[in-house]
Design a protein around this motif. Structure first.
Motif, PDB file in Angstrom:
ATOM      1  N   SER A 182       0.825  -1.202   0.000  1.00 45.74           N
ATOM      2  CA  SER A 182       0.000   0.000   0.000  1.00 45.74           C
ATOM      3  C   SER A 182       0.863   1.257   0.000  1.00 45.74           C
ATOM      4  CB  SER A 182      -0.930  -0.011   1.212  1.00 45.74           C
ATOM      5  OG  SER A 182      -1.735   1.141   1.236  1.00 45.74           O
ATOM      6  N   LEU A 183       1.883   1.275   0.854  1.00 49.26           N
ATOM      7  CA  LEU A 183       2.786   2.433   0.899  1.00 49.26           C
ATOM      8  C   LEU A 183       3.490   2.636  -0.429  1.00 49.26           C
ATOM      9  CD1 LEU A 183       4.363   1.981   4.447  1.00 49.26           C
ATOM     10  CD2 LEU A 183       2.883   3.851   3.692  1.00 49.26           C
ATOM     11  N   ALA A 192      12.841   4.391  -2.484  1.00 54.11           N
ATOM     12  CA  ALA A 192      13.586   3.377  -1.737  1.00 54.11           C
ATOM     13  C   ALA A 192      14.058   3.935  -0.391  1.00 54.11           C
ATOM     14  CB  ALA A 192      14.773   2.881  -2.564  1.00 54.11           C
ATOM     15  N   ARG A 193      14.552   5.170  -0.408  1.00 50.37           N
ATOM     16  CA  ARG A 193      14.997   5.798   0.844  1.00 50.37           C
ATOM     17  C   ARG A 193      13.824   5.988   1.797  1.00 50.37           C
ATOM     18  NH1 ARG A 193      17.801   9.064  -2.549  1.00 50.37           N
ATOM     19  NH2 ARG A 193      16.340  10.770  -2.260  1.00 50.37           N
ATOM     20  N   GLU A 194      12.729   6.536   1.281  1.00 53.53           N
ATOM     21  CA  GLU A 194      11.578   6.833   2.134  1.00 53.53           C
ATOM     22  C   GLU A 194      10.949   5.580   2.741  1.00 53.53           C
ATOM     23  OE1 GLU A 194       8.863   9.206  -0.148  1.00 53.53           O
ATOM     24  OE2 GLU A 194      10.197  10.951  -0.155  1.00 53.53           O
ATOM     25  N   ILE A 198      11.523  -2.566  -5.767  1.00 53.29           N
ATOM     26  CA  ILE A 198      10.362  -1.731  -6.094  1.00 53.29           C
ATOM     27  C   ILE A 198       9.539  -2.351  -7.216  1.00 53.29           C
ATOM     28  CG2 ILE A 198       9.624   0.500  -7.027  1.00 53.29           C
ATOM     29  CD1 ILE A 198      11.880   1.776  -5.400  1.00 53.29           C
ATOM     30  N   GLY A 199      10.174  -2.722  -8.325  1.00 54.89           N
ATOM     31  CA  GLY A 199       9.441  -3.292  -9.467  1.00 54.89           C
ATOM     32  C   GLY A 199       8.666  -4.546  -9.101  1.00 54.89           C
ATOM     33  N   PRO A 200       9.324  -5.555  -8.530  1.00 61.71           N
ATOM     34  CA  PRO A 200       8.593  -6.771  -8.163  1.00 61.71           C
ATOM     35  C   PRO A 200       7.494  -6.529  -7.132  1.00 61.71           C
ATOM     36  CG  PRO A 200      10.952  -7.202  -8.223  1.00 61.71           C
ATOM     37  CD  PRO A 200      10.768  -5.718  -8.384  1.00 61.71           C
ATOM     38  N   LEU A 239       4.218   5.642  -5.483  1.00 56.77           N
ATOM     39  CA  LEU A 239       4.396   5.635  -6.941  1.00 56.77           C
ATOM     40  C   LEU A 239       3.321   6.431  -7.685  1.00 56.77           C
ATOM     41  CD1 LEU A 239       5.362   1.889  -7.498  1.00 56.77           C
ATOM     42  CD2 LEU A 239       6.814   3.875  -7.940  1.00 56.77           C
ATOM     43  N   PHE A 240       2.100   6.434  -7.162  1.00 55.79           N
ATOM     44  CA  PHE A 240       0.987   6.951  -7.947  1.00 55.79           C
ATOM     45  C   PHE A 240       0.311   8.187  -7.360  1.00 55.79           C
ATOM     46  CE2 PHE A 240       1.383   2.495  -9.180  1.00 55.79           C
ATOM     47  CZ  PHE A 240       1.518   2.644 -10.539  1.00 55.79           C
ATOM     48  N   THR A 241       0.943   8.870  -6.445  1.00 52.87           N
ATOM     49  CA  THR A 241       0.393  10.131  -5.969  1.00 52.87           C
ATOM     50  C   THR A 241       1.389  11.232  -6.245  1.00 52.87           C
ATOM     51  OG1 THR A 241       1.244   9.729  -3.737  1.00 52.87           O
ATOM     52  CG2 THR A 241      -1.047   9.137  -4.141  1.00 52.87           C
ATOM     53  N   GLY A 242       0.882  12.377  -6.598  1.00 47.35           N
ATOM     54  CA  GLY A 242       1.752  13.531  -6.853  1.00 47.35           C
ATOM     55  C   GLY A 242       2.563  13.368  -8.114  1.00 47.35           C
TER      56      GLY A 242
END
Length: 189
Positions: free
Chosen positions: A132-133, A150-152, A160-162, A138-141
């Protein structure tokens, strides 16, 4: 320029730069394919967006990365034909009114988009917390960099991709299980 199979492999791994390279390399081809169908204003762009979305959702299933151009062209043609067949089902008054300015159409579209977004985010919140995070990041802003995400989220860029693909599959399952139809998620612009 980087070899296409390398770019596709990097895109599969979630590399944002690789996606940009694919768009730069094949975007003009998709525009040319769409132009051959004499679609209404905006429909060719919609078909191209659907094509990119299809690649985004299926990039890990591409067996021969060297044939990505052919895959994109075929998918674009199919999307254009789908849009044309949808237009044939509309009464003439509906598509003729599209050429006339109508503020109500923009307001209706905005309301439908907001309702669709609320529905999708409700289902995104049902995903496992990590997924969810990631989907929200990825899809907001604006389009964030994978390094920043990755840092956040304290994860490696390579996951990230998988993780995104697992989350999108899970989201599709949740929507299907709850009976949400794909046409309910479409909002004409």
């Amino acid at each position: 320029m980087t070899h296409v199979s390398t770019v596709v492999r990097r895109a599969t791994d979630g590399d944002e730069t690789a996606w940009q390279q694919l768009v730069e390399r094949y975007g003009p081809m998709l525009s040319a394919v769409g132009g051959r169908f004499r679609l209404r204003a905006g429909d060719a762009e919609d078909a191209a967006q659907l094509t990119w979305l299809g690649l985004f959702q299926n990039v890990d299933r591409i067996n021969d990365p060297e044939s990505i151009g052919a895959w994109l062209a075929t998918t674009m043609r199919r999307n254009c034909l789908r849009l044309i067949s949808q237009r044939r089902d509309e009464p003439m008054e509906d598509w003729m009114c599209d050429t006339l300015p109508d503020d109500r159409r923009a307001i209706d579209s905005s309301l439908l988009a907001r309702e669709r977004d609320q529905l999708l985010w409700r289902y995104v919140s049902r995903l496992p917390p990590r997924q969810s995070l990631l989907i929200r990041a990825l899809f907001t802003g604006s389009v964030p960099s994978y390094d920043r995400i990755a840092r956040e989220l304290s994860i490696s860029v390579g996951t990230i991709g998988p993780t995104r693909q697992r989350a999108l599959r899970q989201l599709r399952l949740l929507l299907d299980e709850s009976g949400v139809q794909r046409h309910e998620l479409d909002v004409a612009s």
